[in-house]
Motif scaffolding. Sequence first.
Motif, PDB file in Angstrom:
ATOM      1  N   CYS A  27     -39.121 -29.316   2.908  1.00  0.00           N
ATOM      2  CA  CYS A  27     -39.785 -27.880   2.133  1.00  0.00           C
ATOM      3  C   CYS A  27     -38.878 -26.754   2.626  1.00  0.00           C
ATOM      4  O   CYS A  27     -38.885 -26.692   3.839  1.00  0.00           O
ATOM      5  CB  CYS A  27     -41.238 -27.960   2.223  1.00  0.00           C
ATOM      6  SG  CYS A  27     -41.825 -26.163   1.789  1.00  0.00           S
ATOM      7  N   CYS A  30     -41.871 -24.578   4.703  1.00  0.00           N
ATOM      8  CA  CYS A  30     -42.546 -24.821   5.739  1.00  0.00           C
ATOM      9  C   CYS A  30     -41.714 -25.971   6.688  1.00  0.00           C
ATOM     10  O   CYS A  30     -42.133 -26.300   7.655  1.00  0.00           O
ATOM     11  CB  CYS A  30     -44.005 -25.209   5.522  1.00  0.00           C
ATOM     12  SG  CYS A  30     -44.094 -26.827   4.874  1.00  0.00           S
ATOM     13  N   CYS A  61     -43.813 -30.761  -1.546  1.00  0.00           N
ATOM     14  CA  CYS A  61     -44.273 -30.463  -0.240  1.00  0.00           C
ATOM     15  C   CYS A  61     -45.651 -31.008   0.074  1.00  0.00           C
ATOM     16  O   CYS A  61     -46.494 -30.534  -0.800  1.00  0.00           O
ATOM     17  CB  CYS A  61     -43.896 -29.169  -0.068  1.00  0.00           C
ATOM     18  SG  CYS A  61     -44.757 -28.829   1.859  1.00  0.00           S
ATOM     19  N   CYS A  66     -49.135 -25.118   3.190  1.00  0.00           N
ATOM     20  CA  CYS A  66     -47.957 -24.403   2.446  1.00  0.00           C
ATOM     21  C   CYS A  66     -48.312 -23.984   0.976  1.00  0.00           C
ATOM     22  O   CYS A  66     -47.600 -22.855   0.703  1.00  0.00           O
ATOM     23  CB  CYS A  66     -46.707 -25.349   2.464  1.00  0.00           C
ATOM     24  SG  CYS A  66     -45.371 -24.624   1.838  1.00  0.00           S
TER      25      CYS A  66
END
Length: 338
Positions: A27, A30, A61, A66
Amino acid sequence: MKARRGLPRNRLIPEKRIYFRPELTHCPDCGTKLKRHHTASHKIVATLKGILDVWNMAYHCPNEACGKLERYFRSAQADALCLKHTSYAYDVLVLVGEMRFKQHMTVTEISEALTQRAIPTSERHAMRLYEWYLTLLRASLTDDVKEDLKKIVKEHGGLLLSMDGVQPEKGNETLYVVREGFSGRILAAKNLKSGSCSELKALLKPVKDLDYPVVGLVSDGQRSIRMAMEETWGDTPYQYCQYHYLKDIAKPVVDLDRKLKTEIKKSLRGIREIEKQVEHESTVEAEVARDYLAATRSLLLEDGTPPLDLPGIRIYENAQAVKASLEQSEAKKGGLHS
Ligand SMILES: [Zn+2]
Protein backbone atom coordinates in the motif's frame (compact mmCIF):
# COMPACT_ATOMS: atom_id res chain seq x y z
CA MET A 1 -17.64 4.75 -31.19
CA LYS A 2 -19.52 1.72 -30.03
CA ALA A 3 -17.50 -0.78 -28.08
CA ARG A 4 -17.51 -4.16 -29.78
CA ARG A 5 -16.09 -7.34 -28.54
CA GLY A 6 -14.10 -8.36 -31.55
CA LEU A 7 -14.35 -11.94 -32.72
CA PRO A 8 -16.63 -14.61 -31.41
CA ARG A 9 -14.77 -16.38 -28.60
CA ASN A 10 -14.66 -19.77 -30.22
CA ARG A 11 -12.37 -18.54 -32.98
CA LEU A 12 -9.70 -17.39 -30.53
CA ILE A 13 -8.19 -20.41 -28.82
CA PRO A 14 -5.69 -19.32 -26.19
CA GLU A 15 -2.22 -20.91 -26.17
CA LYS A 16 -1.15 -19.61 -22.83
CA ARG A 17 -2.81 -18.53 -19.60
CA ILE A 18 -1.25 -15.66 -17.71
CA TYR A 19 -2.26 -14.42 -14.28
CA PHE A 20 -1.28 -10.82 -13.67
CA ARG A 21 -0.91 -9.26 -10.25
CA PRO A 22 -0.60 -5.54 -9.64
CA GLU A 23 2.95 -4.23 -9.95
CA LEU A 24 2.59 -2.41 -6.63
CA THR A 25 2.98 -4.99 -3.90
CA HIS A 26 2.48 -2.74 -0.88
CA CYS A 27 0.00 0.00 0.00
CA PRO A 28 1.49 3.36 -1.01
CA ASP A 29 -0.11 4.98 2.06
CA CYS A 30 0.54 2.61 4.97
CA GLY A 31 3.00 0.08 3.53
CA THR A 32 0.83 -2.97 4.30
CA LYS A 33 1.25 -5.86 1.86
CA LEU A 34 -1.61 -5.77 -0.65
CA LYS A 35 -4.02 -8.69 -0.57
CA ARG A 36 -5.81 -10.40 -3.42
CA HIS A 37 -9.46 -9.39 -3.54
CA HIS A 38 -11.15 -10.45 -6.78
CA THR A 39 -10.65 -11.05 -10.49
CA ALA A 40 -10.66 -7.61 -12.09
CA SER A 41 -10.91 -8.91 -15.61
CA HIS A 42 -10.54 -12.05 -17.63
CA LYS A 43 -10.30 -12.08 -21.37
CA ILE A 44 -8.86 -13.73 -24.42
CA VAL A 45 -6.44 -11.41 -26.17
CA ALA A 46 -5.09 -11.85 -29.69
CA THR A 47 -1.49 -10.64 -29.83
CA LEU A 48 1.14 -10.95 -32.56
CA LYS A 49 2.92 -13.40 -30.28
CA GLY A 50 -0.07 -15.67 -29.84
CA ILE A 51 -3.52 -15.85 -28.31
CA LEU A 52 -3.41 -15.29 -24.56
CA ASP A 53 -5.85 -16.07 -21.79
CA VAL A 54 -5.35 -13.04 -19.57
CA TRP A 55 -6.45 -12.85 -15.93
CA ASN A 56 -5.99 -9.59 -14.09
CA MET A 57 -6.24 -9.88 -10.32
CA ALA A 58 -7.37 -6.95 -8.20
CA TYR A 59 -5.56 -6.45 -4.89
CA HIS A 60 -6.28 -4.00 -2.08
CA CYS A 61 -4.85 -2.78 1.21
CA PRO A 62 -6.44 -4.98 3.91
CA ASN A 63 -5.55 -2.56 6.72
CA GLU A 64 -8.85 -1.12 7.98
CA ALA A 65 -7.12 1.72 9.78
CA CYS A 66 -5.72 2.84 6.43
CA GLY A 67 -9.30 3.30 5.21
CA LYS A 68 -8.81 2.39 1.55
CA LEU A 69 -10.43 -1.04 1.46
CA GLU A 70 -12.16 -0.24 -1.81
CA ARG A 71 -9.15 1.05 -3.67
CA TYR A 72 -8.21 -1.79 -6.00
CA PHE A 73 -4.87 -2.16 -7.70
CA ARG A 74 -4.68 -4.13 -10.91
CA SER A 75 -1.81 -4.98 -13.22
CA ALA A 76 -0.92 -2.08 -15.49
CA GLN A 77 0.87 -4.57 -17.71
CA ALA A 78 -2.32 -6.58 -18.26
CA ASP A 79 -4.30 -3.41 -18.91
CA ALA A 80 -1.58 -2.33 -21.30
CA LEU A 81 -2.15 -5.38 -23.47
CA CYS A 82 -5.25 -4.12 -25.21
CA LEU A 83 -7.88 -1.41 -25.35
CA LYS A 84 -10.80 -1.83 -22.99
CA HIS A 85 -13.68 -3.77 -24.56
CA THR A 86 -11.53 -5.23 -27.31
CA SER A 87 -9.77 -8.58 -27.71
CA TYR A 88 -6.90 -7.36 -29.85
CA ALA A 89 -3.57 -6.36 -28.36
CA TYR A 90 -1.99 -3.02 -29.08
CA ASP A 91 0.71 -4.66 -31.18
CA VAL A 92 -1.99 -5.82 -33.60
CA LEU A 93 -3.52 -2.33 -33.68
CA VAL A 94 -0.17 -0.71 -34.32
CA LEU A 95 0.63 -3.18 -37.09
CA VAL A 96 -2.74 -2.45 -38.71
CA GLY A 97 -2.00 1.28 -38.49
CA GLU A 98 1.31 0.73 -40.22
CA MET A 99 -0.10 -1.45 -42.95
CA ARG A 100 -2.73 1.18 -43.69
CA PHE A 101 -0.70 4.39 -43.22
CA LYS A 102 2.71 3.40 -44.48
CA GLN A 103 2.08 0.51 -46.83
CA HIS A 104 -1.30 1.79 -48.03
CA MET A 105 -2.79 -1.67 -47.88
CA THR A 106 -6.51 -2.15 -48.44
CA VAL A 107 -8.73 -3.51 -45.69
CA THR A 108 -8.93 -6.81 -47.57
CA GLU A 109 -5.14 -7.08 -47.69
CA ILE A 110 -4.87 -6.22 -44.00
CA SER A 111 -7.38 -8.84 -43.01
CA GLU A 112 -5.52 -11.44 -45.10
CA ALA A 113 -2.16 -10.44 -43.62
CA LEU A 114 -3.52 -10.79 -40.07
CA THR A 115 -5.17 -14.12 -40.79
CA GLN A 116 -1.83 -15.36 -42.14
CA ARG A 117 -0.26 -14.37 -38.83
CA ALA A 118 -2.75 -16.62 -36.99
CA ILE A 119 -5.04 -13.76 -36.01
CA PRO A 120 -8.31 -14.65 -37.71
CA THR A 121 -9.78 -11.36 -38.89
CA SER A 122 -12.61 -10.48 -41.23
CA GLU A 123 -12.54 -7.32 -43.35
CA ARG A 124 -15.03 -5.75 -40.99
CA HIS A 125 -12.72 -6.42 -38.05
CA ALA A 126 -9.70 -5.09 -39.90
CA MET A 127 -11.63 -1.87 -40.53
CA ARG A 128 -12.60 -1.67 -36.87
CA LEU A 129 -9.02 -2.27 -35.75
CA TYR A 130 -7.95 0.64 -37.90
CA GLU A 131 -10.64 2.86 -36.34
CA TRP A 132 -9.52 1.84 -32.86
CA TYR A 133 -5.97 2.72 -33.78
CA LEU A 134 -7.04 6.21 -34.90
CA THR A 135 -9.10 6.70 -31.73
CA LEU A 136 -6.09 5.71 -29.68
CA LEU A 137 -3.88 8.30 -31.38
CA ARG A 138 -6.46 11.00 -30.60
CA ALA A 139 -6.30 10.33 -26.86
CA SER A 140 -5.60 13.53 -24.95
CA LEU A 141 -6.45 15.37 -21.77
CA THR A 142 -9.92 16.64 -22.65
CA ASP A 143 -12.08 18.32 -20.01
CA ASP A 144 -13.93 15.03 -19.52
CA VAL A 145 -10.70 13.19 -18.81
CA LYS A 146 -9.54 15.90 -16.43
CA GLU A 147 -12.83 15.67 -14.50
CA ASP A 148 -12.41 11.91 -14.31
CA LEU A 149 -8.88 12.22 -13.00
CA LYS A 150 -9.98 14.74 -10.39
CA LYS A 151 -12.46 12.16 -9.09
CA ILE A 152 -9.75 9.48 -9.01
CA VAL A 153 -7.52 11.76 -6.95
CA LYS A 154 -10.36 12.44 -4.52
CA GLU A 155 -11.26 8.76 -4.16
CA HIS A 156 -7.82 7.18 -4.20
CA GLY A 157 -5.46 9.88 -3.02
CA GLY A 158 -3.67 10.24 -6.35
CA LEU A 159 -3.13 8.87 -9.83
CA LEU A 160 -1.45 5.60 -10.71
CA LEU A 161 0.47 6.29 -13.92
CA SER A 162 2.00 3.91 -16.39
CA MET A 163 3.70 4.22 -19.74
CA ASP A 164 4.90 1.62 -22.16
CA GLY A 165 6.03 1.19 -25.72
CA VAL A 166 4.49 -1.14 -28.28
CA GLN A 167 6.57 -2.13 -31.28
CA PRO A 168 5.04 -4.80 -33.49
CA GLU A 169 8.28 -5.45 -35.35
CA LYS A 170 11.89 -4.48 -34.82
CA GLY A 171 12.90 -1.39 -36.76
CA ASN A 172 9.39 0.03 -36.82
CA GLU A 173 8.15 3.04 -34.94
CA THR A 174 7.07 2.45 -31.39
CA LEU A 175 3.71 3.53 -30.05
CA TYR A 176 4.01 4.96 -26.54
CA VAL A 177 0.89 4.91 -24.39
CA VAL A 178 0.41 6.78 -21.11
CA ARG A 179 -2.35 5.40 -18.90
CA GLU A 180 -3.99 6.00 -15.53
CA GLY A 181 -4.30 2.71 -13.67
CA PHE A 182 -7.34 3.09 -11.39
CA SER A 183 -9.58 4.35 -14.19
CA GLY A 184 -7.91 2.63 -17.15
CA ARG A 185 -8.02 6.00 -18.96
CA ILE A 186 -5.55 6.57 -21.77
CA LEU A 187 -4.01 10.01 -21.29
CA ALA A 188 -1.72 10.16 -24.31
CA ALA A 189 -0.50 7.98 -27.17
CA LYS A 190 2.07 8.80 -29.79
CA ASN A 191 4.24 7.10 -32.40
CA LEU A 192 7.88 7.91 -31.83
CA LYS A 193 10.92 6.89 -33.83
CA SER A 194 13.61 7.06 -31.17
CA GLY A 195 11.68 7.10 -27.90
CA SER A 196 14.44 9.08 -26.23
CA CYS A 197 14.06 10.23 -22.66
CA SER A 198 13.40 13.84 -23.69
CA GLU A 199 10.75 12.84 -26.28
CA LEU A 200 9.02 10.75 -23.63
CA LYS A 201 9.19 13.54 -21.07
CA ALA A 202 7.47 15.81 -23.60
CA LEU A 203 4.70 13.22 -23.92
CA LEU A 204 4.30 13.16 -20.12
CA LYS A 205 4.41 16.93 -19.68
CA PRO A 206 0.67 17.69 -20.08
CA VAL A 207 -0.05 15.09 -17.37
CA LYS A 208 2.63 16.56 -15.12
CA ASP A 209 1.17 20.06 -15.72
CA LEU A 210 -2.15 18.98 -14.20
CA ASP A 211 -0.22 18.96 -10.96
CA TYR A 212 -2.33 16.15 -9.44
CA PRO A 213 -0.80 13.94 -6.75
CA VAL A 214 0.61 10.63 -8.02
CA VAL A 215 0.62 7.51 -5.82
CA GLY A 216 2.66 5.28 -8.08
CA LEU A 217 4.51 4.91 -11.39
CA VAL A 218 4.52 1.65 -13.29
CA SER A 219 6.28 0.58 -16.43
CA ASP A 220 8.31 -2.08 -18.17
CA GLY A 221 12.07 -2.27 -17.95
CA GLN A 222 12.86 0.03 -20.90
CA ARG A 223 15.44 2.47 -19.59
CA SER A 224 14.31 5.64 -21.35
CA ILE A 225 10.74 5.17 -20.09
CA ARG A 226 11.91 4.60 -16.55
CA MET A 227 14.13 7.66 -16.63
CA ALA A 228 11.47 9.89 -18.17
CA MET A 229 8.96 8.90 -15.47
CA GLU A 230 11.41 9.15 -12.61
CA GLU A 231 12.66 12.53 -13.75
CA THR A 232 9.11 13.86 -14.19
CA TRP A 233 7.83 12.66 -10.81
CA GLY A 234 10.94 12.64 -8.66
CA ASP A 235 9.77 11.28 -5.34
CA THR A 236 7.01 8.87 -6.38
CA PRO A 237 7.69 5.15 -5.88
CA TYR A 238 8.46 3.37 -9.13
CA GLN A 239 7.63 -0.27 -9.97
CA TYR A 240 8.67 -2.52 -12.80
CA CYS A 241 6.01 -4.37 -14.66
CA GLN A 242 6.39 -7.82 -13.18
CA TYR A 243 5.91 -9.75 -16.39
CA HIS A 244 8.79 -8.16 -18.29
CA TYR A 245 10.83 -8.04 -15.17
CA LEU A 246 10.26 -11.72 -14.51
CA LYS A 247 11.31 -12.70 -18.01
CA ASP A 248 14.46 -10.57 -17.76
CA ILE A 249 15.66 -11.97 -14.47
CA ALA A 250 14.51 -15.51 -15.19
CA LYS A 251 16.74 -16.08 -18.23
CA PRO A 252 19.96 -17.06 -16.39
CA VAL A 253 17.96 -19.16 -13.93
CA VAL A 254 16.28 -21.09 -16.73
CA ASP A 255 19.67 -21.75 -18.34
CA LEU A 256 21.16 -23.02 -15.09
CA ASP A 257 18.13 -25.20 -14.53
CA ARG A 258 18.59 -26.87 -17.91
CA LYS A 259 22.16 -27.75 -16.90
CA LEU A 260 20.98 -29.14 -13.57
CA LYS A 261 18.50 -31.39 -15.34
CA THR A 262 21.23 -32.75 -17.65
CA GLU A 263 23.55 -33.40 -14.70
CA ILE A 264 20.91 -35.29 -12.75
CA LYS A 265 20.10 -37.45 -15.74
CA LYS A 266 23.80 -38.24 -16.18
CA SER A 267 24.21 -39.17 -12.51
CA LEU A 268 21.29 -41.59 -12.76
CA ARG A 269 22.65 -43.46 -15.77
CA GLY A 270 23.64 -46.47 -13.61
CA ILE A 271 19.97 -47.15 -12.99
CA ARG A 272 19.69 -49.73 -15.81
CA GLU A 273 22.37 -51.93 -14.17
CA ILE A 274 20.47 -52.03 -10.89
CA GLU A 275 17.23 -52.73 -12.71
CA LYS A 276 18.83 -55.79 -14.34
CA GLN A 277 20.06 -57.06 -10.97
CA VAL A 278 16.63 -57.04 -9.32
CA GLU A 279 14.57 -57.88 -12.39
CA HIS A 280 13.98 -61.55 -11.61
CA GLU A 281 14.33 -61.59 -7.85
CA SER A 282 11.22 -62.23 -5.82
CA THR A 283 12.38 -61.11 -2.39
CA VAL A 284 10.64 -58.26 -0.56
CA GLU A 285 13.82 -56.19 -0.91
CA ALA A 286 13.87 -56.65 -4.68
CA GLU A 287 10.23 -55.59 -4.87
CA VAL A 288 10.93 -52.46 -2.84
CA ALA A 289 13.96 -51.76 -5.01
CA ARG A 290 11.80 -52.08 -8.13
CA ASP A 291 9.35 -49.56 -6.69
CA TYR A 292 12.11 -47.06 -6.09
CA LEU A 293 13.56 -47.62 -9.52
CA ALA A 294 10.17 -46.99 -11.10
CA ALA A 295 9.80 -43.81 -9.06
CA THR A 296 13.23 -42.64 -10.17
CA ARG A 297 12.44 -43.40 -13.81
CA SER A 298 9.21 -41.47 -13.71
CA LEU A 299 10.76 -38.46 -12.07
CA LEU A 300 13.16 -38.13 -14.98
CA LEU A 301 10.15 -37.55 -17.21
CA GLU A 302 9.05 -34.52 -15.22
CA ASP A 303 8.71 -31.32 -17.12
CA GLY A 304 8.01 -27.89 -15.68
CA THR A 305 6.97 -24.67 -17.36
CA PRO A 306 9.83 -22.20 -16.94
CA PRO A 307 10.40 -19.63 -15.59
CA LEU A 308 8.00 -20.16 -12.66
CA ASP A 309 8.12 -23.93 -12.53
CA LEU A 310 11.59 -25.18 -13.39
CA PRO A 311 11.93 -28.76 -14.67
CA GLY A 312 15.47 -29.24 -13.28
CA ILE A 313 14.53 -28.05 -9.81
CA ARG A 314 11.42 -30.17 -9.87
CA ILE A 315 13.37 -33.32 -10.76
CA TYR A 316 15.94 -32.47 -8.12
CA GLU A 317 13.31 -32.07 -5.44
CA ASN A 318 11.60 -35.33 -6.39
CA ALA A 319 14.95 -37.12 -6.43
CA GLN A 320 15.61 -35.78 -2.93
CA ALA A 321 12.25 -37.15 -1.80
CA VAL A 322 13.03 -40.61 -3.22
CA LYS A 323 16.47 -40.51 -1.59
CA ALA A 324 15.03 -39.51 1.79
CA SER A 325 12.51 -42.32 1.58
CA LEU A 326 15.25 -44.81 0.64
CA GLU A 327 17.40 -43.71 3.59
CA GLN A 328 14.44 -44.04 5.91
CA SER A 329 13.78 -47.62 4.84
CA GLU A 330 17.51 -48.39 5.09
CA ALA A 331 17.44 -47.12 8.67
CA LYS A 332 14.36 -49.22 9.46
CA LYS A 333 15.96 -52.30 7.98
CA GLY A 334 19.08 -51.64 10.06
CA GLY A 335 16.85 -51.29 13.12
CA LEU A 336 15.21 -54.67 12.52
CA HIS A 337 18.50 -56.47 12.08
CA SER A 338 20.21 -55.15 15.16
ZN1 LIG B 1 -2.92 1.03 3.38
